[in-house]
Design a protein around this motif. Structure first.
Motif, PDB file in Angstrom:
ATOM      1  N   PRO A 113      -6.755  10.919 -50.054  1.00 39.45           N
ATOM      2  CA  PRO A 113      -5.952  10.355 -48.967  1.00 39.45           C
ATOM      3  C   PRO A 113      -4.833   9.448 -49.477  1.00 39.45           C
ATOM      4  O   PRO A 113      -4.007   8.994 -48.694  1.00 39.45           O
ATOM      5  N   ALA A 114      -4.821   9.177 -50.789  1.00 41.66           N
ATOM      6  CA  ALA A 114      -3.885   8.199 -51.349  1.00 41.66           C
ATOM      7  C   ALA A 114      -2.726   8.844 -52.107  1.00 41.66           C
ATOM      8  O   ALA A 114      -2.180   8.248 -53.033  1.00 41.66           O
TER       9      ALA A 114
ATOM     10  N   ASP B  71      -5.260   2.017 -42.696  1.00 42.38           N
ATOM     11  CA  ASP B  71      -6.096   3.131 -43.145  1.00 42.38           C
ATOM     12  C   ASP B  71      -7.245   2.640 -44.009  1.00 42.38           C
ATOM     13  O   ASP B  71      -8.363   3.161 -43.946  1.00 42.38           O
ATOM     14  N   ARG B  72      -6.990   1.636 -44.814  1.00 45.84           N
ATOM     15  CA  ARG B  72      -8.015   1.066 -45.669  1.00 45.84           C
ATOM     16  C   ARG B  72      -9.190   0.570 -44.832  1.00 45.84           C
ATOM     17  O   ARG B  72     -10.355   0.700 -45.212  1.00 45.84           O
TER      18      ARG B  72
ATOM     19  N   THR C 215      -7.650   4.109 -54.927  1.00 46.49           N
ATOM     20  CA  THR C 215      -7.521   4.697 -53.590  1.00 46.49           C
ATOM     21  C   THR C 215      -7.309   3.602 -52.548  1.00 46.49           C
ATOM     22  O   THR C 215      -6.398   3.700 -51.706  1.00 46.49           O
TER      23      THR C 215
ATOM     24  N   ASN D  60      -5.966  14.069 -43.941  1.00 46.05           N
ATOM     25  CA  ASN D  60      -6.748  12.877 -44.253  1.00 46.05           C
ATOM     26  C   ASN D  60      -6.565  11.786 -43.208  1.00 46.05           C
ATOM     27  O   ASN D  60      -7.037  11.932 -42.088  1.00 46.05           O
ATOM     28  N   MET D  61      -5.882  10.714 -43.559  1.00 47.57           N
ATOM     29  CA  MET D  61      -5.870   9.539 -42.690  1.00 47.57           C
ATOM     30  C   MET D  61      -5.159   9.751 -41.357  1.00 47.57           C
ATOM     31  O   MET D  61      -5.564   9.183 -40.340  1.00 47.57           O
TER      32      MET D  61
ATOM     33  N   LEU E 117       1.990  10.643 -47.691  1.00 50.22           N
ATOM     34  CA  LEU E 117       1.361   9.908 -46.595  1.00 50.22           C
ATOM     35  C   LEU E 117       2.022  10.172 -45.250  1.00 50.22           C
ATOM     36  O   LEU E 117       1.350  10.231 -44.221  1.00 50.22           O
TER      37      LEU E 117
ATOM     38  N   GLN F 165     -13.861  11.697 -46.922  1.00 47.55           N
ATOM     39  CA  GLN F 165     -12.700  11.877 -47.786  1.00 47.55           C
ATOM     40  C   GLN F 165     -13.129  11.698 -49.238  1.00 47.55           C
ATOM     41  O   GLN F 165     -14.217  11.214 -49.525  1.00 47.55           O
TER      42      GLN F 165
ATOM     43  N   ASP G 216       0.956  13.833 -43.986  1.00 48.62           N
ATOM     44  CA  ASP G 216      -0.460  14.154 -44.139  1.00 48.62           C
ATOM     45  C   ASP G 216      -1.006  14.862 -42.900  1.00 48.62           C
ATOM     46  O   ASP G 216      -0.842  14.391 -41.777  1.00 48.62           O
TER      47      ASP G 216
ATOM     48  N   LEU H 181      -3.635   2.809 -50.218  1.00 48.65           N
ATOM     49  CA  LEU H 181      -3.649   3.093 -48.782  1.00 48.65           C
ATOM     50  C   LEU H 181      -3.039   1.937 -47.989  1.00 48.65           C
ATOM     51  O   LEU H 181      -3.209   0.766 -48.343  1.00 48.65           O
TER      52      LEU H 181
END
Length: 511
Positions: free
Chosen positions: A143-144, A192-193, A184, A155-156, A149, A13, A152, A188
């Motif tokens: 992704p942020a 996800d982080r 970022t 990404n995540m 979110l 990412q 999405d 998140l």
């Protein structure tokens, strides 16, 4: 055949668009493949106008084609199950597993089609897991994006679907790299982080010793190691993913021969022109709307996602009239949408291409193009050159390969066809011919036609001959050799600048 539960998924990412995700994925694909793994790229949802036709006549983004080439495998539609091709008025053509699913605005796509897109993404990921040891996945944008979110698809959410470890790539060239990394992580959700196992800082031009204190601090702040710092390498020449990158791409513009290329507002498949830059003593001049065409030895009008809208733009800028005058003096060559614009009429009574309707083309070729009569042509194609005015005389009778991606069909009047079609569609189904030629002007639906070495060299040798320069003949194809070299150089650059021990540890790999 491998067990799908043993397939390792790694996702690359970025802190922003154009951070270098595509090239890092390509490098990892090559690196793993050279260690004996069967590896596939994967991008669940891509937005790009630079696309390609696979062997099974499905359409995917060009970035995944390059990544598949780096992995040493055949490109497949499962590698890019959803492709969005921007059209106009916040509308995109949606390609699902290589086939058009319709034109949709953002609201319709997210609220009425999202579940179908997610289903296709799951199916494609499962299909790849059956055949590959490692899947190197690519995210999109950042992704942020906190407003996105919950919807999405790139990404995540896809990292969770694949249970993928994430590598975060940050672009230092634009400045603010540490803020972009920390921001970022901050934006998140915790779950996800925790997926982010390492960070790569990309496009570095400075003194690494000066950067190191910042690296140590950012590792303390986010609790994740920086696995490497990749240098900015201007010598790498690889296909770009999106037309936005053309603003940064510096084509060699000086040479004894100058080929002008119109930078259309909705330019697509611009990698068609890449091989010309590697012709000896040839420069490529990108001509923006509003620029003067200036002194060029030939002019190429490339593909476009909307030939009607771009034709109107050329006309309003006075460029259409200028191109028509130039066609009496120098070769003018159109590809796909560019070919359509060289014709006399572009008919769109059903408003399939745009909201403008039918318009006049430049009228250099006696060709009429119409939209709304057929489904989109997606095909790998072959044809042979029909004897014409001698511009491409070195390729007469040779099989030329390309690929087609068009919804318009073209019918010729007095203009002669350019190619006899052996495979694919050409001007229209069962026509048997593709493109048109008249005087110094020609056009084709075959994307990638300049990737045919003899065809390309005969074109540039013709330009040399006109200027009184010595012709070169059919020596080494510098483009293909440099492309292979660049893929390997990219892989070596990434491997040489990564802490490979840490890379293996955080991803639980044995390479």
């Amino acid at each position: 055949m491998v067990s799908s539960d043993k397939t390792k998924c790694i996702m690359v990412q970025g802190t922003a668009s154009n951070a270098g995700k595509s090239v890092v994925v390509a490098a990892l694909c090559r690196m793993f493949a050279q260690r004996g793994y069967r590896v596939s790229p994967f991008k669940s949802q891509n937005m790009s106008l630079n696309s390609f036709t696979t062997r099974e006549n499905r359409e995917i983004a060009m970035a995944q084609v390059l990544q598949a080439e780096a992995a040493g495998v055949e490109p497949h539609h499962h590698m890019n199950p959803v492709l969005l091709k921007p059209k106009e008025d916040f509308t995109s053509q949606v390609i699902v597993q290589g086939k058009p699913a319709g034109d949709m605005n953002f609201y319709h796509y997210q609220h009425n089609f999202r579940n179908q897109a997610l289903k296709a993404i799951k199916e494609s990921l499962d299909a790849l897991k059956k055949d590959y040891d490692i899947i190197v996945m690519e995210g999109a944008g950042s992704p942020a994006e906190i407003n996105m979110l919950d919807v999405d698809l790139a990404n995540m959410q896809i990292a969770r679907l694949a249970d993928a470890d994430v590598i975060l790539v940050a672009d230092i060239d634009k400045g603010g790299v540490f803020a972009s990394i920390a921001g970022t992580f901050q934006l998140l959700p915790p779950e996800d982080r925790q997926r982010i196992k390492g960070i790569i800082i990309n496009k570095f031009r400075g003194n690494l010793e000066i950067l190191m204190p910042g690296i140590r601090q950012i590792e303390d702040i986010v609790g994740v190691p920086v696995l490497g710092v990749l240098p900015y390498d201007q010598e790498l020449k690889l296909p770009e993913e999106d037309s936005a990158s053309l603003s940064e791409r510096k084509y060699r513009s000086s040479g004894k021969i100058t080929i002008g290329v119109m930078r259309l507002p909705r330019i697509s498949n611009f990698t068609d022109i890449d091989p010309l830059e590697y012709e000896p003593e040839v420069g490529v001049k990108l001509i923006e709307i509003g620029d003067e065409i200036g002194k060029v030895d030939a002019l190429i009008i490339p593909g476009t996602r909307n030939s009607i809208s771009d034709m109107v733009t050329l006309d309003e800028a006075g460029l259409a009239h200028e191109i028509k005058d130039l066609a009496m003096e120098i070769p003018v060559f159109g590809i796909c949408g560019g070919y359509q614009m060289l014709g006399s009429k572009i008919m769109d009574n059903s408003l399939k291409e745009s909201s403008i309707g039918s318009i006049d083309g430049m009228g250099i070729l006696d060709v009429k193009t119409s939209f709304g009569e057929i489904e989109k042509i997606i095909s790998q194609s072959q044809g042979t050159l029909i004897r014409g005015n001698g511009i491409f005389k070195g390729s007469e009778g040779e099989i030329l390969r390309g690929y087609e991606l068009h919804e318009g069909i073209s019918k010729l009047g007095e203009s002669k066809p350019l190619l006899r079609v052996l495979q694919g569609c050409g001007n229209y189904p069962q026509s048997g011919f593709d493109g048109a030629q008249y005087g110094l002007t020609a056009g084709t639906y075959f994307h990638g036609i300049f990737h045919n070495f003899h065809f390309r060299r005969s074109f540039t040798d013709y330009l040399r001959e006109v200027k009184g320069l010595e012709t070169i003949g059919y020596q080494e194809d510098h483009f293909q050799e440099l492309k292979k070299f660049s893929i390997q150089r990219l892989s070596d650059l990434v491997e040489d600048n990564l802490d490979m021990d840490s890379f293996q540890d955080v991803l639980h790999l044995n390479i």
